[in-house]
Scaffold this motif. Structure first.
Motif, PDB file in Angstrom:
ATOM      1  N   GLY A 153      -7.038  -7.910  -9.012  1.00  0.00           N
ATOM      2  CA  GLY A 153      -6.809  -7.180 -10.263  1.00  0.00           C
ATOM      3  C   GLY A 153      -5.424  -7.446 -10.806  1.00  0.00           C
ATOM      4  N   GLN A 154      -5.149  -6.848 -11.958  1.00  0.00           N
ATOM      5  CA  GLN A 154      -3.876  -7.083 -12.638  1.00  0.00           C
ATOM      6  C   GLN A 154      -2.694  -6.600 -11.807  1.00  0.00           C
ATOM      7  OE1 GLN A 154      -3.781  -5.406 -16.534  1.00  0.00           O
ATOM      8  NE2 GLN A 154      -1.846  -6.395 -17.074  1.00  0.00           N
ATOM      9  N   ASP A 155      -2.844  -5.495 -11.108  1.00  0.00           N
ATOM     10  CA  ASP A 155      -1.766  -4.962 -10.283  1.00  0.00           C
ATOM     11  C   ASP A 155      -2.068  -5.121  -8.794  1.00  0.00           C
ATOM     12  OD1 ASP A 155      -0.392  -4.120 -12.547  1.00  0.00           O
ATOM     13  OD2 ASP A 155      -1.510  -2.230 -12.619  1.00  0.00           O
ATOM     14  N   GLY A 156      -2.901  -6.068  -8.445  1.00  0.00           N
ATOM     15  CA  GLY A 156      -3.336  -6.242  -7.062  1.00  0.00           C
ATOM     16  C   GLY A 156      -2.280  -6.882  -6.171  1.00  0.00           C
ATOM     17  N   TYR A 157      -2.522  -6.779  -4.889  1.00  0.00           N
ATOM     18  CA  TYR A 157      -1.600  -7.316  -3.888  1.00  0.00           C
ATOM     19  C   TYR A 157      -1.535  -8.843  -3.933  1.00  0.00           C
ATOM     20  CZ  TYR A 157       0.310  -8.610   0.641  1.00  0.00           C
ATOM     21  OH  TYR A 157       1.050  -9.172   1.635  1.00  0.00           O
ATOM     22  N   LEU A 158      -2.600  -9.471  -4.392  1.00  0.00           N
ATOM     23  CA  LEU A 158      -2.652 -10.934  -4.434  1.00  0.00           C
ATOM     24  C   LEU A 158      -1.434 -11.525  -5.147  1.00  0.00           C
ATOM     25  CD1 LEU A 158      -4.277 -13.531  -3.877  1.00  0.00           C
ATOM     26  CD2 LEU A 158      -5.327 -13.212  -6.118  1.00  0.00           C
ATOM     27  N   TRP A 159      -0.986 -10.890  -6.214  1.00  0.00           N
ATOM     28  CA  TRP A 159       0.153 -11.412  -6.983  1.00  0.00           C
ATOM     29  C   TRP A 159       1.458 -11.276  -6.204  1.00  0.00           C
ATOM     30  CZ3 TRP A 159      -1.803 -14.344 -10.378  1.00  0.00           C
ATOM     31  CH2 TRP A 159      -3.020 -14.016 -10.962  1.00  0.00           C
ATOM     32  N   ALA A 160       1.661 -10.145  -5.566  1.00  0.00           N
ATOM     33  CA  ALA A 160       2.876  -9.957  -4.764  1.00  0.00           C
ATOM     34  C   ALA A 160       2.853 -10.888  -3.557  1.00  0.00           C
ATOM     35  CB  ALA A 160       2.980  -8.498  -4.303  1.00  0.00           C
ATOM     36  N   TRP A 161       1.674 -11.032  -2.943  1.00  0.00           N
ATOM     37  CA  TRP A 161       1.541 -11.918  -1.780  1.00  0.00           C
ATOM     38  C   TRP A 161       1.815 -13.369  -2.181  1.00  0.00           C
ATOM     39  CZ3 TRP A 161      -2.046 -15.880  -1.073  1.00  0.00           C
ATOM     40  CH2 TRP A 161      -2.078 -16.428   0.203  1.00  0.00           C
ATOM     41  N   ALA A 208       0.836  -1.212   0.000  1.00  0.00           N
ATOM     42  CA  ALA A 208       0.000   0.000   0.000  1.00  0.00           C
ATOM     43  C   ALA A 208       0.868   1.259   0.000  1.00  0.00           C
ATOM     44  CB  ALA A 208      -0.934  -0.021   1.201  1.00  0.00           C
ATOM     45  N   ALA A 209       1.978   1.228   0.750  1.00  0.00           N
ATOM     46  CA  ALA A 209       2.878   2.395   0.779  1.00  0.00           C
ATOM     47  C   ALA A 209       3.523   2.614  -0.585  1.00  0.00           C
ATOM     48  CB  ALA A 209       3.949   2.197   1.851  1.00  0.00           C
ATOM     49  N   GLU A 210       3.926   1.532  -1.251  1.00  0.00           N
ATOM     50  CA  GLU A 210       4.517   1.655  -2.589  1.00  0.00           C
ATOM     51  C   GLU A 210       3.504   2.205  -3.586  1.00  0.00           C
ATOM     52  OE1 GLU A 210       5.951  -2.209  -3.654  1.00  0.00           O
ATOM     53  OE2 GLU A 210       7.643  -2.123  -2.258  1.00  0.00           O
ATOM     54  N   GLN A 211       2.274   1.706  -3.501  1.00  0.00           N
ATOM     55  CA  GLN A 211       1.237   2.180  -4.415  1.00  0.00           C
ATOM     56  C   GLN A 211       0.927   3.655  -4.179  1.00  0.00           C
ATOM     57  OE1 GLN A 211      -0.169   0.424  -7.042  1.00  0.00           O
ATOM     58  NE2 GLN A 211       1.473  -0.987  -6.498  1.00  0.00           N
ATOM     59  N   GLN A 212       0.955   4.063  -2.922  1.00  0.00           N
ATOM     60  CA  GLN A 212       0.698   5.469  -2.590  1.00  0.00           C
ATOM     61  C   GLN A 212       1.804   6.367  -3.161  1.00  0.00           C
ATOM     62  OE1 GLN A 212       0.554   6.305   1.596  1.00  0.00           O
ATOM     63  NE2 GLN A 212      -0.748   8.093   1.289  1.00  0.00           N
ATOM     64  N   GLN A 213       3.059   5.887  -3.073  1.00  0.00           N
ATOM     65  CA  GLN A 213       4.170   6.668  -3.629  1.00  0.00           C
ATOM     66  C   GLN A 213       4.038   6.817  -5.148  1.00  0.00           C
ATOM     67  OE1 GLN A 213       7.722   4.671  -2.410  1.00  0.00           O
ATOM     68  NE2 GLN A 213       7.768   5.624  -0.374  1.00  0.00           N
TER      69      GLN A 213
END
Length: 142
Positions: free
Chosen positions: A78-86, A64-69
């Motif tokens: 979604g395509q850029d959702g946290y699920l993929w990084a997790w 969330a902090a990276e996305q905010q930056q």
């Protein structure tokens, strides 16, 4: 007094108090039995779930902090959702753990480190000692 006696009288269809107490004890004893038989697995499962939950929460905070930056909204799906990084972080962690465990099991099965409890030489040495003791006992008995 009559009221107390009336309350203490047992209904004809009610089970005896002895059976009621036995049922209560068996319910408690089954939980105790479950704990005594599987306490290690229960504790390890709880530790696993807590650590996985913490990994998820901390990863989300970082994501969330990276996305905010970047000026984007953090999303779970979604395509850029946290699920993929997790998922990537989870499977990378599991891959390294399973690889380490597999390596440890395979290497300790075939290789020797004298005196180590995991090494196969410990069992062989113990068996030789037991054989010597059996021979001595047979000689004394004969």
């Amino acid at each position: 007094m009559a009221e107390l006696a009336r309350r203490m009288r047992r209904r004809p269809d009610a089970p005896p108090a002895r059976e009621v107490r036995a049922r209560e004890r068996s319910g408690r004893s089954s939980v105790r039995r479950l704990w005594s038989n599987y306490s290690l697995s229960i504790v390890l499962l709880c530790l696993f779930l807590v650590s996985w939950g913490l990994q998820t929460w901390m990863g989300w905070r970082e994501f969330a902090a990276e996305q905010q930056q970047l000026g984007a909204a953090a999303q779970w799906l979604g395509q850029d959702g946290y699920l993929w990084a997790w998922g990537a972080a989870t499977f990378e962690n599991w891959q390294s753990e399973f690889l380490q465990l597999l390596t440890f099991v395979v290497l300790t099965t075939y290789l020797v480190h004298r005196g180590s409890h995991e090494s196969k030489d410990t069992d062989e040495a113990m068996q030789r000692q037991l054989d010597r003791i059996e021979q001595r006992l047979e000689q004394r008995g004969a």
